[in-house]
Design a protein around this motif. Structure first.
Motif, PDB file in Angstrom:
ATOM      1  N   UNK A  86       3.566   4.933 -13.383  1.00 30.76           N
ATOM      2  CA  UNK A  86       3.888   6.191 -14.050  1.00 30.76           C
ATOM      3  C   UNK A  86       5.368   6.187 -14.419  1.00 30.76           C
ATOM      4  N   UNK A  87       5.690   6.639 -15.625  1.00 33.11           N
ATOM      5  CA  UNK A  87       7.079   6.766 -16.072  1.00 33.11           C
ATOM      6  C   UNK A  87       7.321   8.230 -16.444  1.00 33.11           C
ATOM      7  N   UNK A  88       8.284   8.858 -15.787  1.00 36.12           N
ATOM      8  CA  UNK A  88       8.704  10.214 -16.140  1.00 36.12           C
ATOM      9  C   UNK A  88      10.115  10.129 -16.697  1.00 36.12           C
ATOM     10  N   UNK A  89      10.268  10.312 -18.017  1.00 36.42           N
ATOM     11  CA  UNK A  89      11.585  10.276 -18.658  1.00 36.42           C
ATOM     12  C   UNK A  89      12.094  11.708 -18.747  1.00 36.42           C
ATOM     13  N   UNK A  90      13.210  11.981 -18.093  1.00 36.75           N
ATOM     14  CA  UNK A  90      13.755  13.339 -18.100  1.00 36.75           C
ATOM     15  C   UNK A  90      14.679  13.533 -19.297  1.00 36.75           C
ATOM     16  N   UNK A  91      14.702  14.771 -19.799  1.00 36.24           N
ATOM     17  CA  UNK A  91      15.363  15.022 -21.076  1.00 36.24           C
ATOM     18  C   UNK A  91      16.624  15.854 -21.009  1.00 36.24           C
ATOM     19  N   UNK A 116       0.812  -1.219   0.000  1.00 30.74           N
ATOM     20  CA  UNK A 116       0.000   0.000   0.000  1.00 30.74           C
ATOM     21  C   UNK A 116       0.838   1.260   0.000  1.00 30.74           C
ATOM     22  N   UNK A 117       2.150   1.152   0.213  1.00 29.99           N
ATOM     23  CA  UNK A 117       3.020   2.326   0.274  1.00 29.99           C
ATOM     24  C   UNK A 117       3.538   2.642  -1.123  1.00 29.99           C
ATOM     25  N   UNK A 118       3.352   3.879  -1.622  1.00 30.21           N
ATOM     26  CA  UNK A 118       3.847   4.211  -2.962  1.00 30.21           C
ATOM     27  C   UNK A 118       5.366   4.135  -3.041  1.00 30.21           C
ATOM     28  N   UNK A 119       5.857   3.772  -4.217  1.00 28.04           N
ATOM     29  CA  UNK A 119       7.293   3.576  -4.451  1.00 28.04           C
ATOM     30  C   UNK A 119       7.742   4.481  -5.588  1.00 28.04           C
ATOM     31  N   UNK A 120       8.759   5.301  -5.337  1.00 28.41           N
ATOM     32  CA  UNK A 120       9.393   6.099  -6.379  1.00 28.41           C
ATOM     33  C   UNK A 120      10.783   5.518  -6.606  1.00 28.41           C
ATOM     34  N   UNK A 121      11.062   5.086  -7.821  1.00 23.79           N
ATOM     35  CA  UNK A 121      12.345   4.458  -8.144  1.00 23.79           C
ATOM     36  C   UNK A 121      13.121   5.328  -9.126  1.00 23.79           C
ATOM     37  N   UNK A 122      14.285   5.776  -8.685  1.00 19.90           N
ATOM     38  CA  UNK A 122      15.229   6.473  -9.558  1.00 19.90           C
ATOM     39  C   UNK A 122      16.273   5.437  -9.962  1.00 19.90           C
ATOM     40  N   UNK A 123      16.226   4.936 -11.189  1.00 21.86           N
ATOM     41  CA  UNK A 123      17.125   3.844 -11.581  1.00 21.86           C
ATOM     42  C   UNK A 123      18.535   4.366 -11.857  1.00 21.86           C
ATOM     43  N   UNK A 124      19.281   4.604 -10.797  1.00 23.63           N
ATOM     44  CA  UNK A 124      20.620   5.187 -10.925  1.00 23.63           C
ATOM     45  C   UNK A 124      21.563   4.110 -11.455  1.00 23.63           C
ATOM     46  N   UNK A 125      21.974   4.255 -12.710  1.00 26.75           N
ATOM     47  CA  UNK A 125      22.824   3.260 -13.344  1.00 26.75           C
ATOM     48  C   UNK A 125      24.261   3.740 -13.508  1.00 26.75           C
ATOM     49  N   UNK A 126      24.484   5.053 -13.354  1.00 28.88           N
ATOM     50  CA  UNK A 126      25.822   5.629 -13.453  1.00 28.88           C
ATOM     51  C   UNK A 126      25.861   6.909 -12.642  1.00 28.88           C
ATOM     52  N   UNK A 127      27.051   7.295 -12.182  1.00 26.84           N
ATOM     53  CA  UNK A 127      27.209   8.558 -11.484  1.00 26.84           C
ATOM     54  C   UNK A 127      27.039   9.724 -12.435  1.00 26.84           C
ATOM     55  N   UNK A 157      12.874  18.638 -22.098  1.00 29.28           N
ATOM     56  CA  UNK A 157      11.530  18.083 -22.215  1.00 29.28           C
ATOM     57  C   UNK A 157      11.442  16.807 -21.382  1.00 29.28           C
ATOM     58  N   UNK A 158      10.621  16.867 -20.339  1.00 33.30           N
ATOM     59  CA  UNK A 158      10.357  15.708 -19.498  1.00 33.30           C
ATOM     60  C   UNK A 158       9.001  15.128 -19.881  1.00 33.30           C
ATOM     61  N   UNK A 159       8.977  13.845 -20.175  1.00 30.45           N
ATOM     62  CA  UNK A 159       7.760  13.215 -20.696  1.00 30.45           C
ATOM     63  C   UNK A 159       7.168  12.267 -19.657  1.00 30.45           C
ATOM     64  N   UNK A 160       5.891  12.445 -19.381  1.00 36.19           N
ATOM     65  CA  UNK A 160       5.195  11.622 -18.395  1.00 36.19           C
ATOM     66  C   UNK A 160       4.231  10.672 -19.096  1.00 36.19           C
ATOM     67  N   UNK A 161       4.307   9.396 -18.711  1.00 36.44           N
ATOM     68  CA  UNK A 161       3.480   8.357 -19.326  1.00 36.44           C
ATOM     69  C   UNK A 161       2.735   7.570 -18.250  1.00 36.44           C
ATOM     70  N   UNK A 162       1.536   7.138 -18.593  1.00 39.60           N
ATOM     71  CA  UNK A 162       0.754   6.218 -17.771  1.00 39.60           C
ATOM     72  C   UNK A 162      -0.369   5.675 -18.639  1.00 39.60           C
ATOM     73  N   UNK A 169       5.537   2.773  -8.309  1.00 38.73           N
ATOM     74  CA  UNK A 169       4.471   3.727  -8.610  1.00 38.73           C
ATOM     75  C   UNK A 169       4.944   4.739  -9.651  1.00 38.73           C
ATOM     76  N   UNK A 170       6.115   5.361  -9.392  1.00 39.55           N
ATOM     77  CA  UNK A 170       6.677   6.354 -10.298  1.00 39.55           C
ATOM     78  C   UNK A 170       8.133   5.991 -10.583  1.00 39.55           C
ATOM     79  N   UNK A 171       8.480   5.833 -11.852  1.00 43.47           N
ATOM     80  CA  UNK A 171       9.851   5.572 -12.289  1.00 43.47           C
ATOM     81  C   UNK A 171      10.386   6.843 -12.934  1.00 43.47           C
ATOM     82  N   UNK A 172      11.613   7.251 -12.574  1.00 40.14           N
ATOM     83  CA  UNK A 172      12.141   8.530 -13.046  1.00 40.14           C
ATOM     84  C   UNK A 172      13.484   8.375 -13.773  1.00 40.14           C
TER      85      UNK A 172
END
Length: 259
Positions: free
Chosen positions: A161-166, A93-104, A175-180, A128-131
């Motif tokens: 929700x997917x927010x792809x930052x540009x 029930x707890x929302x999850x925000x994941x920042x997929x940090x793959x490189x510094x 341009x940051x694009x939000x999808x759902x 819940x939200x991927x950034x």
């Protein structure tokens, strides 16, 4: 609760999350997933925390106090992904925000192919939200031929929700694009600032988590978090020899008196 790595520069990682969450009026419960040796330009060493220690840190807090949102940054290892997954499935029930940090921010890998596969199979379905930034989106959805296709593939993996930052794209504005729901909901356009920043992704994801914890619905949280992050970058400072650092406490400064 933020699960991420420690960055000794204070620009990214756990400290970035704490400052952003505090700015949203939240109390941050930091769970360390990795220790790093890095400066504002380069990651020199990266040591994942033992997965049992990650789990014990998180569960001690979860059994003691209410947690309103999870923010996940650097995971450190496949074993840590498994540990975090075991926590998330117990608190669906707890929302999850994941920042997929793959490189510094200044370079240096923070995730190998096995970690990426583990993120896809175990954490994305709980998110819940991927950034991701555009580079990370292409790594996570390697078969897609466009950013729109990347987003659709990530949604198919179970993300809400997917927010792809540009910032990494060659465009005059960011341009940051939000999808759902298998469509693009919104394209947010921001002035491109002249500097590059260490910790911008951490700041954005933690802010979204903080606003979700305060009860905002995801679209509003995602919009307001971008505004705060842009202001933090605009007020950023360069105190090292590499990237600039976001000023996440810009709101507490009295510019007129210099305080």
């Amino acid at each position: 609760m933020t699960l991420s790595g420690n960055d000794p520069t204070g620009g990214a990682g756990i400290q970035a999350d704490i400052e952003a969450l505090a700015s949203m009026g939240c109390h941050a419960a930091p769970v360390i997933t990795a220790l790093t040796i890095q400066d504002t330009g380069t990651v020199y060493r990266f040591d994942p925390v033992d997965p049992s220690v990650v789990v014990e840190q998180a569960r001690a807090v979860l059994e003691d106090m209410p947690v309103a949102a999870f923010k996940i940054g650097v995971v450190g290892s496949v074993e840590n992904v498994e540990s975090i997954h075991s926590i998330l499935i117990d608190y669906p029930h707890i929302p999850v925000v994941l920042d997929p940090v793959l490189a510094g921010g200044g370079g240096g890998s923070l995730a190998d192919a096995e970690v990426i596969d583990a993120l896809i199979s175990m954490l994305l379905p709980q998110t819940t939200v991927l950034t991701p930034n555009s580079k990370e989106a292409r790594l996570l959805a390697a078969l897609a031929d466009s950013l729109d296709a990347c987003a659709q593939e990530l949604l198919d993996m179970g993300v809400e929700f997917v927010l792809i930052t540009g910032t990494h794209e060659n465009t005059p504005t960011v341009e940051n694009r939000l999808y759902a729901e298998h469509r693009r909901l919104e394209t947010f356009t921001w002035e491109r600032l002249p500097e590059s920043y260490h910790g911008s992704g951490c700041t954005l994801a933690a802010t979204i988590a903080g606003l979700l914890a305060q009860g905002l619905e995801p679209f509003t949280a995602i919009h307001e978090a971008q505004q705060y992050t842009w202001e933090a970058l605009k007020h950023g400072y360069r105190i090292g020899m590499g990237q600039s650092l976001p000023n996440r406490l810009f709101w507490a400064r009295d510019d007129e008196t210099g305080g």
